[in-house]
Design a protein around this motif. Structure first.
Motif, PDB file in Angstrom:
ATOM      1  N   LEU A  49       0.833  -1.209   0.000  1.00 62.33           N
ATOM      2  CA  LEU A  49       0.000   0.000   0.000  1.00 62.33           C
ATOM      3  C   LEU A  49       0.865   1.255   0.000  1.00 62.33           C
ATOM      4  O   LEU A  49       0.579   2.228  -0.696  1.00 62.33           O
ATOM      5  N   LEU A  50       1.946   1.223   0.783  1.00 61.49           N
ATOM      6  CA  LEU A  50       2.875   2.352   0.781  1.00 61.49           C
ATOM      7  C   LEU A  50       3.451   2.540  -0.621  1.00 61.49           C
ATOM      8  O   LEU A  50       3.562   3.660  -1.121  1.00 61.49           O
ATOM      9  N   GLY A  51       3.810   1.437  -1.278  1.00 61.07           N
ATOM     10  CA  GLY A  51       4.365   1.521  -2.633  1.00 61.07           C
ATOM     11  C   GLY A  51       3.389   2.178  -3.589  1.00 61.07           C
ATOM     12  O   GLY A  51       3.776   3.012  -4.422  1.00 61.07           O
ATOM     13  N   ASN A  52       2.123   1.825  -3.490  1.00 59.01           N
ATOM     14  CA  ASN A  52       1.126   2.419  -4.378  1.00 59.01           C
ATOM     15  C   ASN A  52       1.011   3.926  -4.151  1.00 59.01           C
ATOM     16  O   ASN A  52       0.868   4.707  -5.094  1.00 59.01           O
ATOM     17  N   GLN A  53       1.112   4.338  -2.871  1.00 55.72           N
ATOM     18  CA  GLN A  53       1.041   5.780  -2.594  1.00 55.72           C
ATOM     19  C   GLN A  53       2.277   6.506  -3.119  1.00 55.72           C
ATOM     20  O   GLN A  53       2.191   7.591  -3.676  1.00 55.72           O
ATOM     21  N   LEU A  54       3.456   5.865  -2.975  1.00 55.03           N
ATOM     22  CA  LEU A  54       4.696   6.490  -3.464  1.00 55.03           C
ATOM     23  C   LEU A  54       4.670   6.624  -4.987  1.00 55.03           C
ATOM     24  O   LEU A  54       5.182   7.602  -5.543  1.00 55.03           O
ATOM     25  N   LEU A  55       4.062   5.653  -5.662  1.00 50.87           N
ATOM     26  CA  LEU A  55       3.943   5.735  -7.125  1.00 50.87           C
ATOM     27  C   LEU A  55       3.123   6.946  -7.538  1.00 50.87           C
ATOM     28  O   LEU A  55       3.431   7.616  -8.519  1.00 50.87           O
ATOM     29  N   GLN A  56       2.062   7.225  -6.790  1.00 45.81           N
ATOM     30  CA  GLN A  56       1.249   8.409  -7.091  1.00 45.81           C
ATOM     31  C   GLN A  56       2.051   9.679  -6.872  1.00 45.81           C
ATOM     32  O   GLN A  56       1.953  10.643  -7.612  1.00 45.81           O
ATOM     33  N   ARG A  57       2.880   9.648  -5.815  1.00 42.35           N
ATOM     34  CA  ARG A  57       3.643  10.839  -5.463  1.00 42.35           C
ATOM     35  C   ARG A  57       4.746  11.104  -6.498  1.00 42.35           C
ATOM     36  O   ARG A  57       5.062  12.231  -6.797  1.00 42.35           O
ATOM     37  N   ALA A  58       5.377  10.034  -6.989  1.00 42.02           N
ATOM     38  CA  ALA A  58       6.510  10.186  -7.917  1.00 42.02           C
ATOM     39  C   ALA A  58       6.407   9.142  -9.021  1.00 42.02           C
ATOM     40  O   ALA A  58       7.172   8.185  -9.056  1.00 42.02           O
ATOM     41  N   PRO A  59       5.442   9.309  -9.958  1.00 41.34           N
ATOM     42  CA  PRO A  59       5.232   8.282 -10.995  1.00 41.34           C
ATOM     43  C   PRO A  59       6.438   8.091 -11.903  1.00 41.34           C
ATOM     44  O   PRO A  59       6.630   7.008 -12.452  1.00 41.34           O
ATOM     45  N   GLN A  60       7.269   9.126 -12.047  1.00 42.82           N
ATOM     46  CA  GLN A  60       8.451   9.005 -12.914  1.00 42.82           C
ATOM     47  C   GLN A  60       9.669   8.466 -12.179  1.00 42.82           C
ATOM     48  O   GLN A  60      10.714   8.259 -12.780  1.00 42.82           O
ATOM     49  N   GLY A  61       9.554   8.270 -10.876  1.00 43.27           N
ATOM     50  CA  GLY A  61      10.709   7.810 -10.102  1.00 43.27           C
ATOM     51  C   GLY A  61      11.423   8.959  -9.431  1.00 43.27           C
ATOM     52  O   GLY A  61      10.875  10.060  -9.310  1.00 43.27           O
ATOM     53  N   GLY A  62      12.664   8.684  -8.976  1.00 42.69           N
ATOM     54  CA  GLY A  62      13.401   9.688  -8.213  1.00 42.69           C
ATOM     55  C   GLY A  62      13.223   9.535  -6.717  1.00 42.69           C
ATOM     56  O   GLY A  62      13.677  10.361  -5.936  1.00 42.69           O
ATOM     57  N   LEU A  63      12.541   8.452  -6.314  1.00 40.41           N
ATOM     58  CA  LEU A  63      12.356   8.205  -4.884  1.00 40.41           C
ATOM     59  C   LEU A  63      13.645   7.684  -4.260  1.00 40.41           C
ATOM     60  O   LEU A  63      14.414   6.970  -4.906  1.00 40.41           O
ATOM     61  N   GLU A  64      13.830   8.024  -2.993  1.00 34.34           N
ATOM     62  CA  GLU A  64      14.963   7.493  -2.251  1.00 34.34           C
ATOM     63  C   GLU A  64      14.468   7.181  -0.841  1.00 34.34           C
ATOM     64  O   GLU A  64      13.802   8.013  -0.225  1.00 34.34           O
TER      65      GLU A  64
END
Ligand SMILES: [Zn+2]
Ligand SMILES: [Zn+2]
Length: 305
Positions: A49-64
């Protein structure tokens, strides 16, 4: 510091209407600093569920982010194969946890996704990944000052004290209380923390009737340790798979009769630790409930109610 519970269950996920209010996903908590750095505590099925929320936040990537593992039992790792941000090469994840008796930390996670068990290798998940074996000690990860201590659990487990500025959270799950009186390791780890998230898997009755040596504690143990450590709020965590919402209400009521400053974690619950702007600069804990409610507390030490 913002703390969100994505999975609060121990053992095995518990889908079904009877567990809907407290939630059925296994252990996963996100901790976000005020400057936006992300620390993830355990990777149970709530991680999806956290992953799905992070995808919405940064659909192009760049997460750390850093994923910190208490240990590698199923209920703390099974979200990894379903954590979609791991499939983007522009994301970066730092995995930190203990080696096991037979395998390094990294190899243990790879084995979970060996072809006998899952069709997609960990290596195939294309995000930039690094693996760091942890033991007891202190270290700095971005803005997070972290202390790791060994807990009492079959196969070993680490508890973490996490400090960002003045805010302090202690995550101590999967640990059995085996001493008379407060546990000196927990008291030392959690001293004067704002929040102690503690393993309350069993009721006191269940524990006494056949669960000794299984590696988990009760709300009585949690309150004993929280009070001795002078923590400000106690969060009961790692709910037994057989405790449905009715059972969880009863557990929370029983604990409340002994301690007014404790509550049971619910999936979706958000805790926001913030400095208030009054003359005393007092710290406040705002609790956003998954049902939509909101509680605000001026933090004071756990005491008898
Ligand atoms: Zn567990
Ligand atoms: Zn465990």
């Amino acid at each position: 510091m913002k703390v969100r519970f994505w999975g609060v269950r121990g053992g095995v996920p518990t889908p079904g209407a009877g567990h809907a209010r407290f939630g059925g996903n296994t252990s996963c908590i996100s901790v976000e600093s005020d400057s936006g750095e992300l620390l993830i505590l355990d990777a149970g099925t709530g991680l999806r569920l956290l992953g799905n929320q992070l995808l919405q936040r940064a659909p192009q990537g760049g997460l750390e982010a850093t994923i910190l593992f208490s240990h590698l039992h199923w209920d703390h790792i099974q979200g990894i194969p379903f954590f979609k941000p791991l499939f983007n090469p522009r994301n970066t994840f730092r995995f930190m946890g203990q080696d096991t008796k037979d395998l390094t930390f990294q190899r243990s996670l790879e084995v979970q996704q060996a072809s006998s068990f899952f069709p997609v290798d960990l290596e195939y998940m294309s995000a930039r990944k690094s693996f760091h074996s942890l033991t007891e000690g202190t270290f700095q990860q971005g803005p997070f000052s972290i202390q790791a201590r060994r807990l009492n659990h079959p196969g070993g487990c680490l508890g973490f004290r996490i400090q960002v500025g003045e805010a302090c959270l202690v995550y101590a799950t999967d640990t059995e209380h085996i001493v008379e009186g407060p546990d000196p390791v927990i008291v030392d780890l959690a001293r004067h923390a704002d929040l102690l998230i503690f393993d309350t898997n069993y009721t006191p009755e269940e524990y006494r009737q056949g669960r000794v040596g299984w590696g988990h504690s009760t709300w009585e143990h949690a309150i004993l340790n929280a009070r001795a450590a002078g923590v400000r709020r106690l969060v009961m965590f790692h709910h037994d798979q057989d405790h449905d919402d009715v059972a969880m209400d009863a557990i929370e009521r029983a604990a409340h009769q002994h301690c007014g400053n404790c509550f049971a974690a619910r999936e979706g619950m958000v805790l926001q630790l913030q400095e208030r702007k009054d003359a005393e600069g007092a710290r406040e804990l705002e609790i956003l409930l998954p049902e939509g409610g909101r509680l605000s507390h001026n933090l004071s030490a756990v005491s008898a109610s």
